[in-house]
Design a protein around this motif. Sequence first.
Motif, PDB file in Angstrom:
ATOM      1  N   LYS A 149      24.331  34.225  41.339  1.00  0.00           N
ATOM      2  CA  LYS A 149      25.294  34.531  42.391  1.00  0.00           C
ATOM      3  C   LYS A 149      26.675  33.991  42.017  1.00  0.00           C
ATOM      4  O   LYS A 149      26.789  33.005  41.306  1.00  0.00           O
ATOM      5  N   LEU A 150      27.698  34.654  42.544  1.00  0.00           N
ATOM      6  CA  LEU A 150      29.073  34.229  42.314  1.00  0.00           C
ATOM      7  C   LEU A 150      29.420  33.062  43.238  1.00  0.00           C
ATOM      8  O   LEU A 150      28.978  33.021  44.383  1.00  0.00           O
ATOM      9  N   SER A 151      30.238  32.156  42.737  1.00  0.00           N
ATOM     10  CA  SER A 151      30.699  31.033  43.562  1.00  0.00           C
ATOM     11  C   SER A 151      31.789  31.522  44.521  1.00  0.00           C
ATOM     12  O   SER A 151      32.337  32.616  44.354  1.00  0.00           O
TER      13      SER A 151
ATOM     14  N   GLU B  46      34.955  32.209  42.598  1.00  0.00           N
ATOM     15  CA  GLU B  46      34.919  33.482  41.880  1.00  0.00           C
ATOM     16  C   GLU B  46      35.094  34.661  42.831  1.00  0.00           C
ATOM     17  O   GLU B  46      35.780  35.632  42.501  1.00  0.00           O
TER      18      GLU B  46
ATOM     19  N   TYR C 242      38.135  37.256  42.197  1.00  0.00           N
ATOM     20  CA  TYR C 242      37.854  38.650  41.860  1.00  0.00           C
ATOM     21  C   TYR C 242      37.700  39.534  43.102  1.00  0.00           C
ATOM     22  O   TYR C 242      37.040  40.565  43.063  1.00  0.00           O
TER      23      TYR C 242
ATOM     24  N   GLN D 131      30.212  42.748  39.800  1.00  0.00           N
ATOM     25  CA  GLN D 131      31.019  41.614  39.337  1.00  0.00           C
ATOM     26  C   GLN D 131      30.130  40.525  38.737  1.00  0.00           C
ATOM     27  O   GLN D 131      30.487  39.912  37.730  1.00  0.00           O
ATOM     28  N   ALA D 132      28.977  40.303  39.316  1.00  0.00           N
ATOM     29  CA  ALA D 132      28.041  39.326  38.754  1.00  0.00           C
ATOM     30  C   ALA D 132      27.550  39.796  37.378  1.00  0.00           C
ATOM     31  O   ALA D 132      27.391  38.978  36.462  1.00  0.00           O
TER      32      ALA D 132
ATOM     33  N   ARG E 265      30.200  39.024  34.811  1.00  0.00           N
ATOM     34  CA  ARG E 265      30.210  37.621  34.416  1.00  0.00           C
ATOM     35  C   ARG E 265      29.112  37.310  33.398  1.00  0.00           C
ATOM     36  O   ARG E 265      29.273  36.458  32.528  1.00  0.00           O
TER      37      ARG E 265
END
Length: 98
Positions: free
Chosen positions: A5-7, A10, A14, A26-27, A30
């Motif tokens: 998962k994105l923080s 992040e 983004y 987006q994940a 990354r």
Amino acid sequence: MKVEKLSEDEIALYDRQIRLWGMTAQANMRSAKVLLINLGAIGSEITKSIVLSGIGHLTILDGHMVTEEDLGSQFFIGSEDKLQWQEYRRAKAGLRPW
């Protein structure tokens, strides 16, 4: 492939891309790995865009010698590289007396 998962940072960074593509895309960006071969003037711009998009890992492979034309078109070439180019050019001129 496991996608973490994105923080919160992040997500804030983004945000525009997430609105366009979604969180999963987006994940995936990354966690992606990209190899860029031959970094020319266009390659420098592509590299900048890839890095700013949040790519996870970027490898650049370029075996070309820096030329004087490269100094104005590639922002990856710093002032130290310009000094090295000037020294190279002076040394080369000394080797060719004509």
